[in-house]
Write a protein that holds these residues in place. Structure first.
Motif, PDB file in Angstrom:
ATOM      1  N   MET A   1       7.914 -31.802  -1.739  1.00  0.00           N
ATOM      2  CA  MET A   1       9.195 -32.365  -2.139  1.00  0.00           C
ATOM      3  C   MET A   1      10.177 -32.263  -0.980  1.00  0.00           C
ATOM      4  SD  MET A   1      10.373 -32.367  -5.750  1.00  0.00           S
ATOM      5  CE  MET A   1       9.548 -32.174  -7.271  1.00  0.00           C
TER       6      MET A   1
ATOM      7  N   GLY B   1      12.790 -42.724  -5.174  1.00  0.00           N
ATOM      8  CA  GLY B   1      13.556 -41.538  -5.536  1.00  0.00           C
ATOM      9  C   GLY B   1      14.911 -41.898  -6.101  1.00  0.00           C
TER      10      GLY B   1
ATOM     11  N   ASN C   1      12.877 -33.635   4.474  1.00  0.00           N
ATOM     12  CA  ASN C   1      13.768 -32.697   3.787  1.00  0.00           C
ATOM     13  C   ASN C   1      15.118 -32.638   4.505  1.00  0.00           C
ATOM     14  OD1 ASN C   1      14.238 -30.754   1.688  1.00  0.00           O
ATOM     15  ND2 ASN C   1      14.221 -29.203   3.293  1.00  0.00           N
TER      16      ASN C   1
ATOM     17  N   LEU D   1       6.326 -40.674  -2.700  1.00  0.00           N
ATOM     18  CA  LEU D   1       7.228 -41.728  -3.162  1.00  0.00           C
ATOM     19  C   LEU D   1       8.001 -42.255  -1.965  1.00  0.00           C
ATOM     20  CD1 LEU D   1       8.729 -40.209  -6.444  1.00  0.00           C
ATOM     21  CD2 LEU D   1       6.878 -41.874  -6.235  1.00  0.00           C
TER      22      LEU D   1
ATOM     23  N   ASP E   1      14.293 -43.711  -9.619  1.00  0.00           N
ATOM     24  CA  ASP E   1      13.842 -42.791 -10.663  1.00  0.00           C
ATOM     25  C   ASP E   1      14.920 -41.800 -11.097  1.00  0.00           C
ATOM     26  OD1 ASP E   1      11.455 -44.113 -10.372  1.00  0.00           O
ATOM     27  OD2 ASP E   1      10.391 -42.426  -9.446  1.00  0.00           O
ATOM     28  N   ASN E   2      15.951 -41.638 -10.272  1.00  0.00           N
ATOM     29  CA  ASN E   2      17.015 -40.689 -10.586  1.00  0.00           C
ATOM     30  C   ASN E   2      18.347 -41.365 -10.876  1.00  0.00           C
ATOM     31  OD1 ASN E   2      15.968 -37.744 -10.165  1.00  0.00           O
ATOM     32  ND2 ASN E   2      15.003 -38.995  -8.571  1.00  0.00           N
TER      33      ASN E   2
ATOM     34  N   GLU F   1      15.797 -33.960  -5.363  1.00  0.00           N
ATOM     35  CA  GLU F   1      14.478 -33.687  -4.822  1.00  0.00           C
ATOM     36  C   GLU F   1      13.581 -34.867  -5.161  1.00  0.00           C
ATOM     37  OE1 GLU F   1      13.080 -29.882  -6.210  1.00  0.00           O
ATOM     38  OE2 GLU F   1      14.227 -28.861  -4.657  1.00  0.00           O
ATOM     39  N   VAL F   2      12.870 -35.349  -4.161  1.00  0.00           N
ATOM     40  CA  VAL F   2      11.981 -36.492  -4.328  1.00  0.00           C
ATOM     41  C   VAL F   2      10.569 -36.038  -3.972  1.00  0.00           C
ATOM     42  CG1 VAL F   2      11.497 -38.870  -3.626  1.00  0.00           C
ATOM     43  CG2 VAL F   2      13.865 -38.069  -3.735  1.00  0.00           C
ATOM     44  N   ARG F   3       9.637 -36.379  -4.856  1.00  0.00           N
ATOM     45  CA  ARG F   3       8.234 -36.001  -4.656  1.00  0.00           C
ATOM     46  C   ARG F   3       7.641 -36.662  -3.423  1.00  0.00           C
ATOM     47  NH1 ARG F   3       6.706 -37.894  -9.797  1.00  0.00           N
ATOM     48  NH2 ARG F   3       5.391 -39.299  -8.618  1.00  0.00           N
ATOM     49  N   ASP F   4       6.800 -35.925  -2.727  1.00  0.00           N
ATOM     50  CA  ASP F   4       6.062 -36.470  -1.592  1.00  0.00           C
ATOM     51  C   ASP F   4       5.238 -37.668  -2.057  1.00  0.00           C
ATOM     52  OD1 ASP F   4       7.070 -34.349  -0.158  1.00  0.00           O
ATOM     53  OD2 ASP F   4       5.188 -33.229  -0.084  1.00  0.00           O
TER      54      ASP F   4
ATOM     55  N   THR G   1       8.013 -37.292   2.796  1.00  0.00           N
ATOM     56  CA  THR G   1       7.134 -36.200   3.221  1.00  0.00           C
ATOM     57  C   THR G   1       8.022 -34.981   3.393  1.00  0.00           C
ATOM     58  OG1 THR G   1       7.443 -36.533   5.598  1.00  0.00           O
ATOM     59  CG2 THR G   1       5.680 -37.822   4.538  1.00  0.00           C
TER      60      THR G   1
END
Length: 107
Positions: free
Chosen positions: A1, A27, A96, A22, A30-31, A17-20, A92
């Motif tokens: 994330m 992100g 971050n 995506l 979805d949010n 926080e966005v999943r790896d 990835t």
């Protein structure tokens, strides 16, 4: 994330926080982050997910390919250095802390 900060044109910031795996666009979608339309669903066929990347991140991101560069020609007030399409940025751990700023409007 990866924690990504999306900054609306008016200055309101959304850190999520966005999943790896995506994209930065997914992100936002979805949010419920406003300002990234993504009309084409991430196919790099529009410019409605256009953002300005924070200057500190310009050289840390993968280079734009020809298709992304072509689509940016249709974006609202593209910047030759900072403009990116969020559908083309895969999340990835290296992303971050990424900060992206939305333009005044999308086309």
């Amino acid at each position: 994330m990866a924690k990504i900060t999306y900054v609306e044109y008016g200055g309101k910031a959304h850190e999520i926080e966005v999943r790896d795996g995506l994209t930065v666009m997914e992100g936002a979608r979805d949010n419920g982050i406003p300002g990234i339309e993504a009309d084409c669903g991430g196919a790099c066929a529009c410019s409605t997910c256009h953002v300005y990347v924070d200057p500190a991140w310009v050289d840390k991101l993968p280079k734009k390919d020809a298709m992304e560069q072509d689509m940016l020609d249709f974006a609202y007030e593209p910047d030759p250095v900072r403009s990116r399409l969020t559908c083309q940025l895969k999340v990835t751990p290296a992303l971050n802390g990424l900060i992206v700023h939305m333009p005044e409007k999308q086309i």
